[in-house]
Scaffold this motif. Sequence first.
Motif, PDB file in Angstrom:
ATOM      1  N   GLY A 102       0.810  -1.229   0.000  1.00  0.00           N
ATOM      2  CA  GLY A 102       0.000   0.000   0.000  1.00  0.00           C
ATOM      3  C   GLY A 102       0.834   1.265   0.000  1.00  0.00           C
ATOM      4  O   GLY A 102       0.307   2.360  -0.209  1.00  0.00           O
ATOM      5  N   HIS A 103       2.144   1.143   0.245  1.00  0.00           N
ATOM      6  CA  HIS A 103       2.987   2.345   0.221  1.00  0.00           C
ATOM      7  C   HIS A 103       3.747   2.404  -1.103  1.00  0.00           C
ATOM      8  O   HIS A 103       3.592   1.543  -1.966  1.00  0.00           O
ATOM      9  CB  HIS A 103       3.935   2.390   1.435  1.00  0.00           C
ATOM     10  N   ALA A 104       4.583   3.429  -1.245  1.00  0.00           N
ATOM     11  CA  ALA A 104       5.279   3.643  -2.518  1.00  0.00           C
ATOM     12  C   ALA A 104       6.649   2.961  -2.556  1.00  0.00           C
ATOM     13  O   ALA A 104       7.370   3.093  -3.547  1.00  0.00           O
ATOM     14  CB  ALA A 104       5.445   5.144  -2.759  1.00  0.00           C
ATOM     15  N   ASN A 105       7.006   2.206  -1.495  1.00  0.00           N
ATOM     16  CA  ASN A 105       8.363   1.635  -1.412  1.00  0.00           C
ATOM     17  C   ASN A 105       8.731   0.808  -2.639  1.00  0.00           C
ATOM     18  O   ASN A 105       9.821   0.962  -3.209  1.00  0.00           O
ATOM     19  CB  ASN A 105       8.513   0.740  -0.169  1.00  0.00           C
ATOM     20  N   PHE A 106       7.832  -0.100  -3.059  1.00  0.00           N
ATOM     21  CA  PHE A 106       8.139  -1.019  -4.163  1.00  0.00           C
ATOM     22  C   PHE A 106       8.314  -0.253  -5.482  1.00  0.00           C
ATOM     23  O   PHE A 106       9.320  -0.414  -6.176  1.00  0.00           O
ATOM     24  CB  PHE A 106       7.034  -2.074  -4.284  1.00  0.00           C
ATOM     25  N   VAL A 107       7.350   0.611  -5.794  1.00  0.00           N
ATOM     26  CA  VAL A 107       7.419   1.326  -7.083  1.00  0.00           C
ATOM     27  C   VAL A 107       8.595   2.304  -7.108  1.00  0.00           C
ATOM     28  O   VAL A 107       9.258   2.471  -8.136  1.00  0.00           O
ATOM     29  CB  VAL A 107       6.091   2.053  -7.429  1.00  0.00           C
ATOM     30  N   ALA A 108       8.886   2.935  -5.967  1.00  0.00           N
ATOM     31  CA  ALA A 108      10.009   3.889  -5.919  1.00  0.00           C
ATOM     32  C   ALA A 108      11.326   3.159  -6.153  1.00  0.00           C
ATOM     33  O   ALA A 108      12.196   3.624  -6.891  1.00  0.00           O
ATOM     34  CB  ALA A 108      10.030   4.608  -4.579  1.00  0.00           C
ATOM     35  N   LYS A 109      11.468   1.988  -5.539  1.00  0.00           N
ATOM     36  CA  LYS A 109      12.711   1.224  -5.696  1.00  0.00           C
ATOM     37  C   LYS A 109      12.914   0.829  -7.162  1.00  0.00           C
ATOM     38  O   LYS A 109      14.007   0.945  -7.707  1.00  0.00           O
ATOM     39  CB  LYS A 109      12.656  -0.028  -4.806  1.00  0.00           C
ATOM     40  N   LYS A 110      11.832   0.387  -7.793  1.00  0.00           N
ATOM     41  CA  LYS A 110      11.927  -0.044  -9.201  1.00  0.00           C
ATOM     42  C   LYS A 110      12.196   1.158 -10.109  1.00  0.00           C
ATOM     43  O   LYS A 110      13.082   1.134 -10.962  1.00  0.00           O
ATOM     44  CB  LYS A 110      10.618  -0.726  -9.636  1.00  0.00           C
ATOM     45  N   LYS A 111      11.412   2.217  -9.935  1.00  0.00           N
ATOM     46  CA  LYS A 111      11.496   3.368 -10.857  1.00  0.00           C
ATOM     47  C   LYS A 111      12.843   4.083 -10.743  1.00  0.00           C
ATOM     48  O   LYS A 111      13.396   4.515 -11.742  1.00  0.00           O
ATOM     49  CB  LYS A 111      10.345   4.349 -10.581  1.00  0.00           C
ATOM     50  N   TYR A 112      13.346   4.199  -9.506  1.00  0.00           N
ATOM     51  CA  TYR A 112      14.582   4.971  -9.305  1.00  0.00           C
ATOM     52  C   TYR A 112      15.789   4.073  -9.022  1.00  0.00           C
ATOM     53  O   TYR A 112      16.773   4.510  -8.410  1.00  0.00           O
ATOM     54  CB  TYR A 112      14.366   6.010  -8.185  1.00  0.00           C
ATOM     55  N   ASP A 113      15.703   2.824  -9.473  1.00  0.00           N
ATOM     56  CA  ASP A 113      16.833   1.876  -9.389  1.00  0.00           C
ATOM     57  C   ASP A 113      17.430   1.776  -7.984  1.00  0.00           C
ATOM     58  O   ASP A 113      18.653   1.657  -7.835  1.00  0.00           O
ATOM     59  CB  ASP A 113      17.950   2.290 -10.372  1.00  0.00           C
ATOM     60  N   GLY A 114      16.597   1.900  -6.963  1.00  0.00           N
ATOM     61  CA  GLY A 114      17.076   1.746  -5.586  1.00  0.00           C
ATOM     62  C   GLY A 114      17.738   2.995  -5.015  1.00  0.00           C
ATOM     63  O   GLY A 114      18.230   2.971  -3.888  1.00  0.00           O
ATOM     64  N   PHE A 115      17.733   4.107  -5.775  1.00  0.00           N
ATOM     65  CA  PHE A 115      18.397   5.326  -5.294  1.00  0.00           C
ATOM     66  C   PHE A 115      17.466   6.264  -4.515  1.00  0.00           C
ATOM     67  O   PHE A 115      17.920   7.239  -3.937  1.00  0.00           O
ATOM     68  CB  PHE A 115      19.013   6.106  -6.466  1.00  0.00           C
ATOM     69  N   SER A 116      16.159   6.004  -4.549  1.00  0.00           N
ATOM     70  CA  SER A 116      15.252   6.955  -3.885  1.00  0.00           C
ATOM     71  C   SER A 116      15.440   6.891  -2.366  1.00  0.00           C
ATOM     72  O   SER A 116      15.820   5.861  -1.821  1.00  0.00           O
ATOM     73  CB  SER A 116      13.799   6.660  -4.259  1.00  0.00           C
ATOM     74  N   ASP A 117      15.167   7.997  -1.707  1.00  0.00           N
ATOM     75  CA  ASP A 117      15.324   8.117  -0.257  1.00  0.00           C
ATOM     76  C   ASP A 117      14.079   7.525   0.402  1.00  0.00           C
ATOM     77  O   ASP A 117      12.973   8.037   0.227  1.00  0.00           O
ATOM     78  CB  ASP A 117      15.472   9.610   0.087  1.00  0.00           C
ATOM     79  N   ILE A 118      14.285   6.458   1.142  1.00  0.00           N
ATOM     80  CA  ILE A 118      13.137   5.735   1.720  1.00  0.00           C
ATOM     81  C   ILE A 118      12.767   6.248   3.113  1.00  0.00           C
ATOM     82  O   ILE A 118      11.673   5.978   3.631  1.00  0.00           O
ATOM     83  CB  ILE A 118      13.468   4.228   1.751  1.00  0.00           C
ATOM     84  N   ARG A 119      13.655   7.046   3.722  1.00  0.00           N
ATOM     85  CA  ARG A 119      13.471   7.461   5.118  1.00  0.00           C
ATOM     86  C   ARG A 119      12.191   8.302   5.290  1.00  0.00           C
ATOM     87  O   ARG A 119      12.023   9.304   4.621  1.00  0.00           O
ATOM     88  CB  ARG A 119      14.680   8.285   5.585  1.00  0.00           C
ATOM     89  N   GLY A 120      11.312   7.827   6.138  1.00  0.00           N
ATOM     90  CA  GLY A 120      10.072   8.568   6.410  1.00  0.00           C
ATOM     91  C   GLY A 120       9.141   8.658   5.210  1.00  0.00           C
ATOM     92  O   GLY A 120       8.256   9.507   5.172  1.00  0.00           O
TER      93      GLY A 120
END
Length: 326
Positions: A102-120
Amino acid sequence: MNSFGRIFKISIFGESHGRAVGIVIDGCPPGIALAEKDLEGDLARRKSGAKGTTSRREDDKPVFLSGVHDGNTTGSPIAVIFHNADVISSDYDMFKDVPRPGHANFVAKKKYDGFSDIRGGGHFSGRLTLGLVTAGVIAKKIINPIDVKANLIEAGGEKNIDKAIQKAIENNDSIGGIIECRSVNMPVGLGEPFFDSVESLISHLVFSIPGVKAVEFGSGFKAAAMTGIQHNDPIISISGKTKTNHAGGINGGITNSNDLVFRIAVKPTASISKTQHTINTKMAEMVDLEVKGRHDLCIALRIPVIVEAATAVVLADFMMINKTIS
Ligand SMILES: Cc1cc2nc3c(=O)[nH]c(=O)nc-3n(C[C@H](O)[C@H](O)[C@H](O)COP(=O)(O)O)c2cc1C
């Protein structure tokens, strides 16, 4: 793409646990009286602290970097930031490999090749809406005498909000809600046919608020089951006032002088401590997850003022577009 608007343009930036979040507002007319205290009321309405909201405490103090001088907007870009202080970033470490359903963690990791800031929640955090509320305060001054008010009218399927929150606390779960927004003292003629209709642009901005899942104007989905004679709003004055307001104040994408009325549905918060199924992307296996840390149980509680801001920003932009063509 983090910008919106034709003339009154806004760009938001930042991450929940980065140094700051903020906004740049370009195209704001000069000479609008603006002091830090003008923001206090709306920023306080967005703040956490009430039952059912996160225990993260930030002072949400706006720092004006540019565009305001001697208590007035100058006409040049207004940049405002809000520092992040009360952060516990270690709470989010595990979501790098184990995305929250339900959060954006999965799509953010895929879209930004693991570089997105996951904190908070990083750039997907509700904290990014501080900038929108700031722009809303300025936009509300521009659109005066139009007055925009939004309220939470239902949470977790209940009209009794407090009861719904208490039930969710006891169930260790999260809930969503319905917010109604009404703008009064509307003029005729804001909005453009087709692509830049009032419905289109309000929806565009409202859907940028994290957690918003649906929007309906006027009688909305109920219109589908009505007949023409039931749904058409009889016109009762030369100024365009109607007896009913099934259209929600818009015909042909353009405001018709009646109250602009819409409702939005906000989903239940993704982060819950109940056991959920997800994947471990590193180990390529299914795992159980119980989300720990500090979260809003009902984010809809904090969203009404953000919806007001989104509406005011869209209406301010439409007003400025009208001025350039009249
Ligand atoms: C004011 C506000 C506070 C939020 N607080 C939380 C939170 O504490 N925990 C959470 O999981 N999501 C929270 N969210 C929602 C997430 O930012 C959002 O659900 C996530 O980015 C994915 O949602 P979406 O698919 O609807 O964009 C909040 C949103 C807003 C507007």
